[in-house]
Write an enzyme that holds these catalytic residues in place. Structure first.
Site, PDB file in Angstrom:
ATOM      1  N   ARG A  54       0.354  -1.039   0.128  1.00 30.31           N
ATOM      2  CA  ARG A  54       0.112  -0.014  -0.028  1.00 30.31           C
ATOM      3  C   ARG A  54       0.836   1.294   0.229  1.00 30.31           C
ATOM      4  NH1 ARG A  54       2.304   1.981   3.786  1.00 30.31           N
ATOM      5  NH2 ARG A  54       0.740   3.288   3.664  1.00 30.31           N
ATOM      6  N   GLY A  55       0.229   2.258  -0.349  1.00 30.72           N
ATOM      7  CA  GLY A  55       1.024   3.282  -0.200  1.00 30.72           C
ATOM      8  C   GLY A  55       0.807   3.964  -1.666  1.00 30.72           C
ATOM      9  N   ALA A  56       1.390   5.365  -2.024  1.00 29.07           N
ATOM     10  CA  ALA A  56       0.865   6.027  -3.175  1.00 29.07           C
ATOM     11  C   ALA A  56       1.695   5.173  -3.753  1.00 29.07           C
ATOM     12  CB  ALA A  56       0.934   6.927  -3.804  1.00 29.07           C
ATOM     13  N   ARG A  88      -7.317  -0.630  -6.715  1.00 29.71           N
ATOM     14  CA  ARG A  88      -7.400   0.911  -5.750  1.00 29.71           C
ATOM     15  C   ARG A  88      -7.852   2.252  -6.420  1.00 29.71           C
ATOM     16  NH1 ARG A  88      -4.264   1.060  -0.626  1.00 29.71           N
ATOM     17  NH2 ARG A  88      -6.012   2.214   0.260  1.00 29.71           N
ATOM     18  N   GLN A 200      -2.114   2.118   9.914  1.00 36.98           N
ATOM     19  CA  GLN A 200      -0.647   2.321   9.409  1.00 36.98           C
ATOM     20  C   GLN A 200       0.454   3.042  10.269  1.00 36.98           C
ATOM     21  OE1 GLN A 200      -3.463   3.254   7.950  1.00 36.98           O
ATOM     22  NE2 GLN A 200      -3.796   2.042   5.767  1.00 36.98           N
ATOM     23  N   ASP A 241      -1.197  11.069  -1.920  1.00 39.31           N
ATOM     24  CA  ASP A 241      -2.031   9.561  -3.036  1.00 39.31           C
ATOM     25  C   ASP A 241      -2.540  10.300  -4.333  1.00 39.31           C
ATOM     26  OD1 ASP A 241      -2.951   8.815   0.071  1.00 39.31           O
ATOM     27  OD2 ASP A 241      -2.640   7.282  -1.136  1.00 39.31           O
ATOM     28  N   ASN A 251      -5.228  12.638   0.912  1.00 41.62           N
ATOM     29  CA  ASN A 251      -4.302  11.964   1.695  1.00 41.62           C
ATOM     30  C   ASN A 251      -4.659  10.868   2.516  1.00 41.62           C
ATOM     31  OD1 ASN A 251      -1.528  10.639   2.112  1.00 41.62           O
ATOM     32  ND2 ASN A 251      -2.023  11.696   4.301  1.00 41.62           N
ATOM     33  N   LYS A 252      -4.066   9.759   3.758  1.00 38.40           N
ATOM     34  CA  LYS A 252      -4.808   8.701   4.371  1.00 38.40           C
ATOM     35  C   LYS A 252      -6.587  10.063   5.495  1.00 38.40           C
ATOM     36  CE  LYS A 252      -5.306   5.705   4.757  1.00 38.40           C
ATOM     37  NZ  LYS A 252      -6.137   4.864   3.484  1.00 38.40           N
TER      38      LYS A 252
HETATM   39  O1  MRU Z   1      -4.361   2.940   2.348  1.00 36.81           O
HETATM   40  P1  MRU Z   1      -3.046   3.605   2.245  1.00 36.81           P
HETATM   41  O2  MRU Z   1      -2.390   2.821   3.218  1.00 36.81           O
HETATM   42  O3  MRU Z   1      -2.371   3.040   1.124  1.00 36.81           O
HETATM   43  O4  MRU Z   1      -2.647   5.281   2.526  1.00 36.81           O
HETATM   44  C1  MRU Z   1      -1.225   5.645   2.195  1.00 36.81           C
HETATM   45  C2  MRU Z   1      -1.158   7.013   2.841  1.00 36.81           C
HETATM   46  O5  MRU Z   1      -2.336   7.668   2.611  1.00 36.81           O
HETATM   47  C3  MRU Z   1      -0.082   8.013   2.350  1.00 36.81           C
HETATM   48  O6  MRU Z   1      -0.380   8.506   3.397  1.00 36.81           O
HETATM   49  C4  MRU Z   1       0.138   8.394   1.439  1.00 36.81           C
HETATM   50  O7  MRU Z   1       0.446   7.110   0.134  1.00 36.81           O
HETATM   51  C5  MRU Z   1       1.408   8.725   0.979  1.00 36.81           C
HETATM   52  S1  MRU Z   1       2.619   7.699   0.255  1.00 36.81           S
HETATM   53  C6  MRU Z   1       3.863   7.648   0.275  1.00 36.81           C
END
Ligand code: MRU
Length: 359
Positions: A54-56, A88, A200, A241, A251-252
């Protein structure tokens, strides 16, 4: 980054079998370090959708490798792209990576498509690796300047979710300046938002920082405003993201509330992101960025270690409904600056175009 003294990235080709892609299955962290073999397009689709990765930036890199594995299985390019697009919806990096793969494969139509897809997947990972490293170099002076003001007291940085190396290939986005400042000997401390529902921050960011020896404290998501009111946060750095061309930042979930608290307390609020996260086609984040809604079980249950086993515990009344919006949008007016691989700019179209004139 180092895990138990060994250099580690988040995704790589299995050395003894190049038709297998390996990842760290992040669902088991911080309790277990599990490496998963991905052998098919569907393996990659599930790994992204169910958040083994996960994470962009990492979602984008995984999708790049997904195309390679799909072609290896004999699936058509369109099938691969369409399947991965569904995994996603919010992170721009996923679609950016699939566009790179499409272009690369169109250009090598007469050549070896599988070799071209592998080359492109590795290039995507390399681009994100380099960009995250540069984000750290450009973000470092922000922390150095604060360290001068703090005169020997630690710089307190608040971050949300995991925008660390686990969300990328290495370094992270928000954490890259933090790692580089720490490595230069700057005294710092990180407030880590736990980041419900999937935690996370508590599970991944705290683990990452701990592996690197960085002082940190996990806080509940609602604590940030209080800390800012009491001068206990010098800077907020988060990831993104998807960022629109006017500087709005998805973002999250919960990032927006941190930005509001930072604004009210004059705490600088920076967003660190590679340009693969910028969606130049969108002009307004709130109305245009698709916000993922995930299963309500992620809110109703919490995962943790019980008697050395990872278990799910029910938190809510069994039949209560729960809503699970995975991201929110912070309007550009609350963002002090965007830290990118080309430098820091204001969160607005002209400043962003100054760094990225091709857009
Ligand atoms: O749902 P996730 O864990 O994929 O979300 C991740 C985030 O929101 C991060 O802050 C975002 O991807 C920044 S990446 C380095």
């Amino acid at each position: 980054m180092q895990v138990n003294g060994k250099e580690q990235r988040t995704i790589w080709l299995k050395p003894e079998n190049p038709s297998v892609v390996q990842i760290i299955d992040q669902r088991f962290l911080p309790h277990k370090f599990v490496i998963e073999d991905l052998c098919t397009l569907e393996d990659v689709y599930i790994a992204i959708k169910d958040m083994h990765v996960r994470g962009a930036p990492l979602i984008g890199a995984a999708a790049g490798f997904g195309v390679y594995l799909g072609l290896l299985e004999g699936k058509g390019l369109e099938t691969c792209i369409n399947r991965l697009r569904e995994s996603r919806p919010t992170a721009r990096n996923l679609f950016w990576a699939l566009e790179l793969q499409l272009n690369a494969l169109e250009q090598s139509k007469s050549g070896d498509l599988i070799a071209a897809a592998l080359e492109c997947a590795q290039r995507i990972a390399e681009i994100e690796y380099e960009n995250c490293k540069k984000i750290g170099l450009y973000g470092l002076p922000l922390i150095e300047d604060l360290a001068k003001i703090k005169k020997g007291n630690p710089v307190n940085i608040l971050t949300h979710c995991n925008a660390g190396w686990l969300a990328c290939i290495d370094y992270g986005t928000a954490t890259s300046p933090i790692y580089q400042a720490f490595d230069k000997g700057i005294d710092l401390h990180v407030w880590v938002d736990e980041t419900r529902p999937r935690n996370q921050g508590a599970s991944l960011t705290a683990w990452e920082l701990g592996q690197h020896g960085i002082p940190h404290t996990v806080i509940v998501d609602n604590a940030g405003g209080h800390l800012m009111q009491h001068g206990m946060v010098d800077i907020v750095i988060v990831g993104s993201d998807r960022t629109t061309r006017n500087g709005d930042v998805a973002n999250k979930i919960g990032t927006y509330l941190k930005a509001l608290a930072a604004y009210d307390n004059n705490v600088p609020f920076y967003v660190a992101l590679p340009s693969s996260t910028i969606d130049w086609n969108l002009t307004d984040g709130i109305s245009q960025i698709p916000i993922e809604e995930r299963d309500d079980t992620e809110v109703k249950y919490i995962s943790g270690l019980v008697d050395d086993e990872i278990k799910q515990i029910l938190l809510t009344p069994k039949h209560s409904h729960a809503a699970n919006f995975a991201f929110d949008v912070t309007p550009a007016r609350f963002v002090t600056g965007l830290i990118t691989e080309r430098g820091i700019c204001d969160a607005n179209e002209s400043s962003m175009q100054g760094l990225f004139p091709m857009h």
